[in-house]
Design a protein around this motif. Sequence first.
Motif, PDB file in Angstrom:
ATOM      1  N   LYS A 101      45.433  47.791  33.242  1.00  0.00           N
ATOM      2  CA  LYS A 101      44.378  48.135  32.273  1.00  0.00           C
ATOM      3  C   LYS A 101      43.525  46.929  31.875  1.00  0.00           C
ATOM      4  O   LYS A 101      42.354  47.076  31.561  1.00  0.00           O
ATOM      5  CB  LYS A 101      44.978  48.812  31.057  1.00  0.00           C
ATOM      6  N   SER A 102      44.094  45.732  31.914  1.00  0.00           N
ATOM      7  CA  SER A 102      43.311  44.553  31.552  1.00  0.00           C
ATOM      8  C   SER A 102      42.239  44.249  32.596  1.00  0.00           C
ATOM      9  O   SER A 102      41.254  43.584  32.292  1.00  0.00           O
ATOM     10  CB  SER A 102      44.225  43.335  31.374  1.00  0.00           C
ATOM     11  N   CYS A 103      42.426  44.736  33.806  1.00  0.00           N
ATOM     12  CA  CYS A 103      41.450  44.515  34.886  1.00  0.00           C
ATOM     13  C   CYS A 103      40.499  45.698  35.053  1.00  0.00           C
ATOM     14  O   CYS A 103      39.388  45.526  35.559  1.00  0.00           O
ATOM     15  CB  CYS A 103      42.177  44.269  36.202  1.00  0.00           C
ATOM     16  N   LEU A 104      40.917  46.889  34.621  1.00  0.00           N
ATOM     17  CA  LEU A 104      40.105  48.083  34.842  1.00  0.00           C
ATOM     18  C   LEU A 104      38.775  48.043  34.097  1.00  0.00           C
ATOM     19  O   LEU A 104      37.738  48.413  34.649  1.00  0.00           O
ATOM     20  CB  LEU A 104      40.881  49.343  34.469  1.00  0.00           C
ATOM     21  N   LYS A 105      38.784  47.594  32.850  1.00  0.00           N
ATOM     22  CA  LYS A 105      37.534  47.547  32.083  1.00  0.00           C
ATOM     23  C   LYS A 105      36.540  46.594  32.746  1.00  0.00           C
ATOM     24  O   LYS A 105      35.351  46.889  32.855  1.00  0.00           O
ATOM     25  CB  LYS A 105      37.804  47.129  30.642  1.00  0.00           C
ATOM     26  N   LEU A 106      37.032  45.464  33.200  1.00  0.00           N
ATOM     27  CA  LEU A 106      36.170  44.509  33.902  1.00  0.00           C
ATOM     28  C   LEU A 106      35.675  45.101  35.212  1.00  0.00           C
ATOM     29  O   LEU A 106      34.502  44.961  35.574  1.00  0.00           O
ATOM     30  CB  LEU A 106      36.922  43.201  34.159  1.00  0.00           C
ATOM     31  N   GLY A 107      36.576  45.771  35.930  1.00  0.00           N
ATOM     32  CA  GLY A 107      36.188  46.416  37.185  1.00  0.00           C
ATOM     33  C   GLY A 107      35.123  47.475  36.974  1.00  0.00           C
ATOM     34  O   GLY A 107      34.191  47.604  37.772  1.00  0.00           O
ATOM     35  N   ASP A 133      39.749  46.454  23.972  1.00  0.00           N
ATOM     36  CA  ASP A 133      38.926  45.307  24.339  1.00  0.00           C
ATOM     37  C   ASP A 133      39.659  44.268  25.178  1.00  0.00           C
ATOM     38  O   ASP A 133      39.095  43.692  26.085  1.00  0.00           O
ATOM     39  CB  ASP A 133      38.343  44.642  23.092  1.00  0.00           C
ATOM     40  N   ASP A 134      40.912  44.001  24.887  1.00  0.00           N
ATOM     41  CA  ASP A 134      41.624  42.959  25.624  1.00  0.00           C
ATOM     42  C   ASP A 134      43.105  43.318  25.771  1.00  0.00           C
ATOM     43  O   ASP A 134      43.973  42.668  25.192  1.00  0.00           O
ATOM     44  CB  ASP A 134      41.449  41.615  24.903  1.00  0.00           C
ATOM     45  N   PRO A 135      43.399  44.352  26.577  1.00  0.00           N
ATOM     46  CA  PRO A 135      44.799  44.760  26.731  1.00  0.00           C
ATOM     47  C   PRO A 135      45.603  43.711  27.499  1.00  0.00           C
ATOM     48  O   PRO A 135      45.027  42.885  28.210  1.00  0.00           O
ATOM     49  CB  PRO A 135      44.696  46.058  27.530  1.00  0.00           C
ATOM     50  N   PRO A 136      46.924  43.728  27.360  1.00  0.00           N
ATOM     51  CA  PRO A 136      47.744  42.777  28.113  1.00  0.00           C
ATOM     52  C   PRO A 136      47.640  43.054  29.606  1.00  0.00           C
ATOM     53  O   PRO A 136      47.394  44.189  30.021  1.00  0.00           O
ATOM     54  CB  PRO A 136      49.162  43.031  27.588  1.00  0.00           C
ATOM     55  N   GLY A 137      47.838  42.026  30.407  1.00  0.00           N
ATOM     56  CA  GLY A 137      47.801  42.170  31.862  1.00  0.00           C
ATOM     57  C   GLY A 137      47.246  40.922  32.513  1.00  0.00           C
ATOM     58  O   GLY A 137      46.972  39.915  31.858  1.00  0.00           O
ATOM     59  N   GLN A 138      47.058  40.990  33.813  1.00  0.00           N
ATOM     60  CA  GLN A 138      46.642  39.830  34.601  1.00  0.00           C
ATOM     61  C   GLN A 138      45.234  39.336  34.295  1.00  0.00           C
ATOM     62  O   GLN A 138      44.913  38.187  34.556  1.00  0.00           O
ATOM     63  CB  GLN A 138      46.720  40.178  36.095  1.00  0.00           C
ATOM     64  N   CYS A 139      44.382  40.210  33.770  1.00  0.00           N
ATOM     65  CA  CYS A 139      42.991  39.835  33.485  1.00  0.00           C
ATOM     66  C   CYS A 139      42.759  39.590  32.009  1.00  0.00           C
ATOM     67  O   CYS A 139      41.610  39.481  31.572  1.00  0.00           O
ATOM     68  CB  CYS A 139      42.044  40.913  34.014  1.00  0.00           C
ATOM     69  N   LYS A 140      43.820  39.536  31.217  1.00  0.00           N
ATOM     70  CA  LYS A 140      43.694  39.335  29.766  1.00  0.00           C
ATOM     71  C   LYS A 140      42.885  38.076  29.484  1.00  0.00           C
ATOM     72  O   LYS A 140      43.046  37.054  30.117  1.00  0.00           O
ATOM     73  CB  LYS A 140      45.070  39.210  29.120  1.00  0.00           C
ATOM     74  N   GLY A 141      41.994  38.202  28.532  1.00  0.00           N
ATOM     75  CA  GLY A 141      41.183  37.074  28.132  1.00  0.00           C
ATOM     76  C   GLY A 141      39.899  36.900  28.910  1.00  0.00           C
ATOM     77  O   GLY A 141      39.061  36.098  28.554  1.00  0.00           O
TER      78      GLY A 141
END
Length: 194
Positions: free
Chosen positions: A71-77, A181-189
């Motif tokens: 989920k931390s990468c999906l919003k960016l994707g 806005d910033d869920p935990p995961g590999q893309c956090k931050g």
Amino acid sequence: MKSKMKGATIAGAIGATLLVAVAVAQTPAITFRNTITGEVLNFDDALPEGRDTPGVKKFLQTGVNPYNEDKSCLKLGEQIFLSACSGCHGHLAEGKIGPGLNDSYWTYPQNETDEGLFSTIYGGAQASMGPQFVNLSLDDMLKVMAWVRHLFKEEPEKAKWLTDEQRKAFKSYSGHEEFPDDPPGQCKGQAAAK
């Protein structure tokens, strides 16, 4: 003088060794090929940023996108897809000028795998699908791929890119959704940086 030259030679040798070690560490374990021509893809042409993230390193070694269902990468994707891909593939990857990407029919069957989809995005395909290595970083391509995979609207059994664990939890995409806005995961931050 000799001592300075010897020190410079040793420093140069160490530097060259480190450069070779970095290059070897980033050499893909998989041979990625152009979807149309079959030529080996040259990652030297990739944008310099986003080349050495942990996600890219893992992907180049395994051919499996570590961002799928993160989920931390999906919003960016989603954000990258809407700005770079939706004009041709539709806002929900339903297809427009370019083919739909949210069902189990693939114009290029190798796109059922993450390795194949990445190769198509990186190296381009037929018609208007040019190579995207000039527009997107390797890391951004993985995020876009995760978003496209997330938009899948059919049964999870047809989603060959999902792990068994992901397949059990997968819900076919049914419409717009909100992400924190910033869920935990590999893309956090990274969301704030975009």
